[in-house]
Write a protein that holds these residues in place. Structure first.
Motif, PDB file in Angstrom:
ATOM      1  N   ASP A 269      40.524  27.327 102.626  1.00  0.00           N
ATOM      2  CA  ASP A 269      40.419  26.866 101.233  1.00  0.00           C
ATOM      3  C   ASP A 269      38.976  26.958 100.745  1.00  0.00           C
ATOM      4  O   ASP A 269      38.715  27.385  99.610  1.00  0.00           O
ATOM      5  N   TRP A 270      38.063  26.529 101.597  1.00  0.00           N
ATOM      6  CA  TRP A 270      36.644  26.522 101.223  1.00  0.00           C
ATOM      7  C   TRP A 270      36.149  27.943 100.966  1.00  0.00           C
ATOM      8  O   TRP A 270      35.446  28.206  99.983  1.00  0.00           O
ATOM      9  N   ARG A 272      37.882  30.493 100.072  1.00  0.00           N
ATOM     10  CA  ARG A 272      38.502  31.057  98.872  1.00  0.00           C
ATOM     11  C   ARG A 272      37.944  30.448  97.589  1.00  0.00           C
ATOM     12  O   ARG A 272      37.692  31.141  96.614  1.00  0.00           O
ATOM     13  N   SER A 273      37.743  29.132  97.598  1.00  0.00           N
ATOM     14  CA  SER A 273      37.313  28.458  96.365  1.00  0.00           C
ATOM     15  C   SER A 273      35.816  28.501  96.148  1.00  0.00           C
ATOM     16  O   SER A 273      35.341  28.362  95.019  1.00  0.00           O
TER      17      SER A 273
END
Length: 446
Positions: A269-270, A272-273
């Motif tokens: 997630d990190w 990607r975001s």
């Protein structure tokens, strides 16, 4: 619990993408080649020399550790969050070189601690004292805040646990008894047997928990994302890379002030975001040090499942047995064939959150199948040790452990329970407790 920053990626400070993370982890966390080196990390509880049940003040620990840091050692010396001491050997070219280095360093460490009326105790979980933080650092503040979300097991793991961790080369790229795929599989399946054989933490708060390895229970309660292994049904590199990406981020470091402790943010997630800021190679290295599976690939394989052992030299037996079963081709093949039927009890679930590991931690060698496999593995190890250059003294120590514990279906945890209640009273006392294990006031019935 090694807390040194990993050198797994060895990259400069720059942002990383999801694809780069996967490629880095796949390419470097398994460094294959002939098994040539061996290492060990020995953790110890530090207590009053004459009465381990008495607490030691932080001021006394700090004074003793300040003096100890001036002692020349070949092993790396670290202090764990609760004040436990860890010695991590340099890579050794042989079993006897590893034993010689660590033994000399432990002699020097004990001598320095004796000047402060302190000593080392080999038990997997402190049976007398509640968890108490000794180190006050941003890393451990963040770790405590993160682990507290799942309950009390995290604080106990940080502050009251101790282990013997054996470090092995990943193995050959090619298949076979010493191939990295076989060694990866064997480490996770034989690991349950090692838990049972060397269980040495049946107490917490001076009472039985209902488990022979309470330390292993603590790791299981922390959760699969933090202390679990990836599935074993595919390529080890790909499985570990996915696990690293899908594991929760424990903390996002800051140059000043408390570190952020995100809730539910995976490294994938990190990446990607790119929020709260883009993750860097250093963040990936740090993330790897916050994952505590029973077998951790760090270029080599770090086997983390064995409790600290009693006696000044008790750590030598798990080191010698593990080295023999992994680095001697004949013993490795015997261990593989012996463990393979037992592995069906894992039901295909990753360690340690499967029935096989649960039974090993709770029952030890009282489990008939674990006992049978342990007997065969010890026999193979005893035959292999002379081929690895082990001295007569080391082989005799392994044989004595076999006779005292393995042959009798016992482990060091049984000695602690016998000491607490007496041999005749132990079983009746556990039965009268209703079979409900309690850890720090929490029902841990499974």
């Amino acid at each position: 619990m090694s807390d040194s920053v990993s050198d797994c990626t060895e990259q400069p400070r720059s942002a990383v993408t999801e694809a780069e993370v996967e490629a880095l982890v796949r390419g470097i966390c398994f460094k294959t080649g002939p098994p040539r080196t061996l290492g060990v990390e020995v953790e110890w509880l530090v207590h009053e020399l004459r009465s381990p049940r008495l607490p030691v003040t932080p001021e006394r620990l700090e004074a003793a550790y300040a003096a100890l840091r001036t002692v020349p050692l070949r092993s790396a010396l670290t202090v764990e969050p609760g004040g436990q001491l860890e010695l991590s050997s340099p890579p050794a070219a042989s079993l006897m070189e590893c034993i010689g280095t660590v033994s000399a360093d432990l002699d020097a460490t004990r001598a320095a601690l004796r000047e402060h009326d302190l000593g080392l105790v080999g038990i997997g979980n402190d049976p007398w004292h509640s968890p108490r933080r000794f180190l006050r650092q941003p890393r451990y503040d963040a770790m405590e805040a993160y682990l507290d979300r799942a309950g009390p097991a995290g604080r106990a793991m940080m502050c009251t646990s101790a282990s013997v961790q054996v470090c092995l080369d990943a193995g050959y790229e090619e298949p076979g008894p010493l191939g990295h795929g076989r060694r990866w599989w064997l480490a996770h399946q034989l690991g349950a047997v090692l838990v049972a054989v060397f269980a040495n933490s049946p107490l917490a708060g001076r009472e039985p928990t209902g488990w022979l390895s309470t330390r292993q229970l603590l790791w299981m309660e922390i959760g699969a994302g933090r202390a679990g292994a990836p599935p074993l049904d595919g390529d080890p590199r790909a499985a570990w890379a996915r696990h690293v990406l899908d594991a929760p981020v424990m903390c996002v470091r800051r140059e000043s002030g408390p570190w952020d402790v995100p809730d539910g943010l995976t490294f994938r997630d990190w990446a990607r975001s790119q929020a709260p800021r883009p993750p860097t190679h250093e963040d990936l290295d740090y993330h790897l040090t916050t994952l505590f599976p029973p077998v951790r690939p760090r270029g080599h394989l770090e086997l983390r499942m064995m409790d600290a052992q009693p006696g000044e030299d008790g750590w030598i037996v798990p080191l010698a047995v593990t080295a023999a079963l992994f680095d001697d081709p004949e013993a490795a093949e015997t261990a593989y064939r012996t463990v393979k039927p037992l592995a069906e009890r894992a039901l295909g679930l990753p360690a340690p959150h499967n029935p096989l590991w649960l039974d090993a931690a709770r029952s030890g060698l009282a489990d008939p199948e674990l006992h049978e496999v342990a007997m065969e593995c010890f026999s193979a190890a005893l035959e292999a040790l002379p081929r690895l250059g082990a001295t007569t003294e080391v082989t005799q120590a392994v044989a004595a452990y076999h006779d005292r514990y393995v042959a009798r279906g016992r482990c060091p945890a049984d000695d602690l329970l016998d000491e607490l209640y007496g041999t005749d009273l132990r079983r009746s006392r556990l039965r009268s407790s209703g079979g409900t294990p309690i850890l720090h006031g929490k029902d841990i019935r499974t």
